[in-house]
Design a protein around this motif. Structure first.
Motif, PDB file in Angstrom:
ATOM      1  N   LYS A   2       0.834  -1.197   0.000  1.00 52.61           N
ATOM      2  CA  LYS A   2       0.000   0.000   0.000  1.00 52.61           C
ATOM      3  C   LYS A   2       0.874   1.255   0.000  1.00 52.61           C
ATOM      4  O   LYS A   2       0.603   2.230  -0.722  1.00 52.61           O
ATOM      5  CB  LYS A   2      -0.928  -0.012   1.215  1.00 52.61           C
ATOM      6  N   THR A   6       1.179   4.239  -3.025  1.00 43.51           N
ATOM      7  CA  THR A   6       0.846   5.654  -2.806  1.00 43.51           C
ATOM      8  C   THR A   6       2.072   6.567  -2.827  1.00 43.51           C
ATOM      9  O   THR A   6       1.924   7.793  -2.801  1.00 43.51           O
ATOM     10  CB  THR A   6       0.129   5.827  -1.449  1.00 43.51           C
ATOM     11  N   GLU A   9       2.420   9.411  -5.594  1.00 45.15           N
ATOM     12  CA  GLU A   9       1.508  10.525  -5.331  1.00 45.15           C
ATOM     13  C   GLU A   9       2.031  11.413  -4.205  1.00 45.15           C
ATOM     14  O   GLU A   9       1.944  12.647  -4.273  1.00 45.15           O
ATOM     15  CB  GLU A   9       0.124   9.981  -4.958  1.00 45.15           C
ATOM     16  N   LYS A  10       2.612  10.801  -3.188  1.00 41.33           N
ATOM     17  CA  LYS A  10       3.152  11.586  -2.076  1.00 41.33           C
ATOM     18  C   LYS A  10       4.344  12.438  -2.538  1.00 41.33           C
ATOM     19  O   LYS A  10       4.494  13.589  -2.121  1.00 41.33           O
ATOM     20  CB  LYS A  10       3.578  10.663  -0.928  1.00 41.33           C
TER      21      LYS A  10
END
Length: 330
Positions: A2, A6, A9-10
């Motif tokens: 996970k 992500t 995007e961070k």
């Protein structure tokens, strides 16, 4: 999984926020030396072999097989009215002191906390590790236990004290010309002899069993299998250079680079301040210098790149630094 999903995007959001909050700063730099916390972990032994972490007070040690790099590089950013913004610290020491199975910021976390206590909690401390592939915190001449959070706190405190002293020596860096260079480097693979893959598979199959192979046999086995899986394709990796004016440059090298290579790169750089960070732009394993391959033991045995690869990285970075160096042109 996970987190990995992500992460892009961070990173993108971090760039967006940084761009939104752009503000003028002053840049200054200085360097100091701290030789009490780092030690070359490879040793010439009495039987003529080269040991790796051979144990404290080992009577068979003759001498260290290589140097350390004591330099503590400090790049400081503050606002035009003197408010601290960022301190970048670079030092060549494995960030593997606290150990254990929990997440930890190790000694850089202690360093950041202590600098923030002096400069203000709004100041960001960025730590990058110098070329420390064969350098760690273990003093084999001392019987004192080393490791865990208390040792990380001790080392972080010593480095923080050195940085605080170095603040007094900061010199302004002209920051009106920013340049970037990058190059993809193709590093050759270490050779595999006939029969190596079958032997490596046999060793790997026994790993984790009641009759496991010796440590170096396991290291060698997984190195052979990783190299064989590339089917002859060279290791492609990146070398990065960022230059600020004609005084300050950062170099990003992939993998865990032997300290000798990092020191050679800094000596060859035309910039008065050259900050070299390993494990930048990719993790390709250990990158020993040429002589270490014939000495053997852990890092050369595990290396996924052939002898001469480290020197090729240094040569590439030096060429990029020279290309970016524009004395007197701002």
């Amino acid at each position: 999984q996970k987190y990995m999903a992500t992460l892009p995007e961070k990173i993108a959001e971090s760039v967006r926020l940084a761009n939104t909050n752009l503000a003028p700063v002053r840049v200054s730099a200085a360097r100091a030396e701290e030789s009490s916390v780092s030690f070359n972990r490879r040793f010439l032994m009495k039987d003529g072999t080269y040991g790796w972490n051979p144990g404290k007070l080992n009577p068979n040690i003759v001498r260290p097989a290589g140097p350390i790099d004591p330099e503590v590089a400090v790049v400081y950013f503050d606002s035009p009215d003197g408010k601290p913004q960022v301190t970048h610290v670079n030092h060549a020491l494995h960030v593997a002191v606290a150990s254990g199975r929990k997440f930890t910021a190790d000694y850089p976390g202690v360093l950041a906390r202590l600098l923030g206590a002096v400069k203000g909690s709004d100041m960001l401390t960025v730590f990058s590790i110098g070329c420390a592939g064969n350098v760690n915190h273990i003093d084999v001449q001392s019987a004192r236990p080393q490791g865990g959070p208390t040792e990380a706190a001790r080392i972080g405190t010593i480095l923080a004290a050195r940085v605080l002293q170095t603040y007094e020596k900061l010199e302004p860096v002209a920051a009106d010309a920013l340049q970037f260079r990058r190059e993809i480097v193709r590093l050759p693979l270490p050779p595999i002899r006939p029969g190596d893959v079958d032997s490596a598979r046999s060793f790997a199959a026994r790993a984790g069993t009641p009759d496991p192979p010796k440590f170096l046999e396991q290291v060698w086995a997984f190195q052979v299998l990783d190299v064989a899986a590339r089917e002859g394709r060279p290791m492609e990796t990146e070398v990065q250079v960022i230059a600020l004016g004609d005084q300050l440059a950062w170099v990003g090298l992939p993998g865990e680079i032997f300290v000798e290579l990092g020191m050679a790169l800094k000596r060859s750089s035309p910039f008065p301040y050259t900050v070299v960070a390993e494990l930048s732009g990719g993790s390709i394993g250990y990158v020993p210098d040429w002589k270490a391959y014939s000495e053997g033991n852990y890092e050369p045995v595990s290396a996924r790149v052939a002898p001469g690869s480290g020197e090729k990285l240094v040569e590439t970075a030096t060429r990029l630094l020279i290309d970016a160096y524009r004395p007197g042109r701002r």
